[in-house]
Design a protein around this motif. Structure first.
Motif, PDB file in Angstrom:
ATOM      1  N   LEU A 234      46.848  57.212  71.903  1.00 18.60           N
ATOM      2  CA  LEU A 234      45.690  57.864  72.521  1.00 18.60           C
ATOM      3  C   LEU A 234      44.954  56.908  73.452  1.00 18.60           C
ATOM      4  CD1 LEU A 234      44.409  59.965  69.512  1.00 18.60           C
ATOM      5  CD2 LEU A 234      45.366  60.840  71.648  1.00 18.60           C
ATOM      6  N   GLU A 235      44.851  55.647  73.074  1.00 21.49           N
ATOM      7  CA  GLU A 235      44.229  54.647  73.950  1.00 21.49           C
ATOM      8  C   GLU A 235      45.053  54.474  75.221  1.00 21.49           C
ATOM      9  OE1 GLU A 235      41.284  53.150  73.961  1.00 21.49           O
ATOM     10  OE2 GLU A 235      40.842  54.446  72.257  1.00 21.49           O
ATOM     11  N   TRP A 236      46.363  54.435  75.071  1.00 21.28           N
ATOM     12  CA  TRP A 236      47.264  54.333  76.226  1.00 21.28           C
ATOM     13  C   TRP A 236      47.026  55.515  77.169  1.00 21.28           C
ATOM     14  CZ3 TRP A 236      51.070  58.086  77.147  1.00 21.28           C
ATOM     15  CH2 TRP A 236      51.881  57.847  78.246  1.00 21.28           C
ATOM     16  N   ALA A 237      46.927  56.715  76.594  1.00 24.83           N
ATOM     17  CA  ALA A 237      46.740  57.911  77.402  1.00 24.83           C
ATOM     18  C   ALA A 237      45.378  57.906  78.095  1.00 24.83           C
ATOM     19  CB  ALA A 237      46.886  59.158  76.532  1.00 24.83           C
ATOM     20  N   LYS A 238      44.354  57.434  77.414  1.00 30.43           N
ATOM     21  CA  LYS A 238      43.023  57.350  78.030  1.00 30.43           C
ATOM     22  C   LYS A 238      43.047  56.430  79.238  1.00 30.43           C
ATOM     23  CE  LYS A 238      40.424  58.225  73.815  1.00 30.43           C
ATOM     24  NZ  LYS A 238      39.568  57.632  72.780  1.00 30.43           N
ATOM     25  N   ARG A 239      43.710  55.283  79.098  1.00 32.41           N
ATOM     26  CA  ARG A 239      43.816  54.347  80.231  1.00 32.41           C
ATOM     27  C   ARG A 239      44.600  54.974  81.380  1.00 32.41           C
ATOM     28  NH1 ARG A 239      44.987  50.924  75.988  1.00 32.41           N
ATOM     29  NH2 ARG A 239      47.185  50.827  76.590  1.00 32.41           N
ATOM     30  N   LYS A 240      45.664  55.675  81.034  1.00 33.07           N
ATOM     31  CA  LYS A 240      46.495  56.322  82.051  1.00 33.07           C
ATOM     32  C   LYS A 240      45.686  57.387  82.803  1.00 33.07           C
ATOM     33  CE  LYS A 240      51.214  58.073  82.441  1.00 33.07           C
ATOM     34  NZ  LYS A 240      51.639  57.059  83.394  1.00 33.07           N
TER      35      LYS A 240
ATOM     36  N   PRO B 161      43.628  63.260  76.596  1.00 35.89           N
ATOM     37  CA  PRO B 161      44.569  62.213  76.198  1.00 35.89           C
ATOM     38  C   PRO B 161      45.667  62.752  75.281  1.00 35.89           C
ATOM     39  CG  PRO B 161      42.332  61.389  76.068  1.00 35.89           C
ATOM     40  CD  PRO B 161      42.237  62.862  76.343  1.00 35.89           C
ATOM     41  N   GLU B 162      45.309  63.717  74.432  1.00 34.91           N
ATOM     42  CA  GLU B 162      46.314  64.319  73.542  1.00 34.91           C
ATOM     43  C   GLU B 162      47.409  65.003  74.352  1.00 34.91           C
ATOM     44  OE1 GLU B 162      43.008  64.728  73.214  1.00 34.91           O
ATOM     45  OE2 GLU B 162      42.558  63.909  71.227  1.00 34.91           O
ATOM     46  N   ASP B 163      47.035  65.673  75.445  1.00 37.91           N
ATOM     47  CA  ASP B 163      48.015  66.322  76.316  1.00 37.91           C
ATOM     48  C   ASP B 163      49.001  65.301  76.882  1.00 37.91           C
ATOM     49  OD1 ASP B 163      46.743  68.812  75.992  1.00 37.91           O
ATOM     50  OD2 ASP B 163      45.498  68.512  77.775  1.00 37.91           O
TER      51      ASP B 163
END
Length: 68
Positions: A48-54, A32-34
């Protein structure tokens, strides 16, 4: 003091990097950080939550879509 001339070291046929040599990922897992950093966002809990969902919906391709 000399000035830099980047084009001076190039050969006439050396225009740009071929697509086959360009890679967005190194073959490692995408975190997710990437995804957050590739999107140009700050590393915050919300991002980070947005990235995890993505990543859950798009998989590693999520990073490829963000990078040129």
């Amino acid at each position: 003091m000399s000035t830099s001339q980047p084009d001076a070291s190039r050969t006439p046929g050396d225009r740009c990097t071929p697509d086959r040599l360009l890679h967005a990922r190194t073959g490692t897992d995408v975190s997710p950080e990437d995804v957050v950093l590739a999107a140009g966002r700050d590393l915050t809990p919300r991002n980070l939550e947005w990235a995890k969902r993505k990543l859950e919906t798009e998989g590693p391709a999520a990073l490829d879509k963000l990078l040129p």
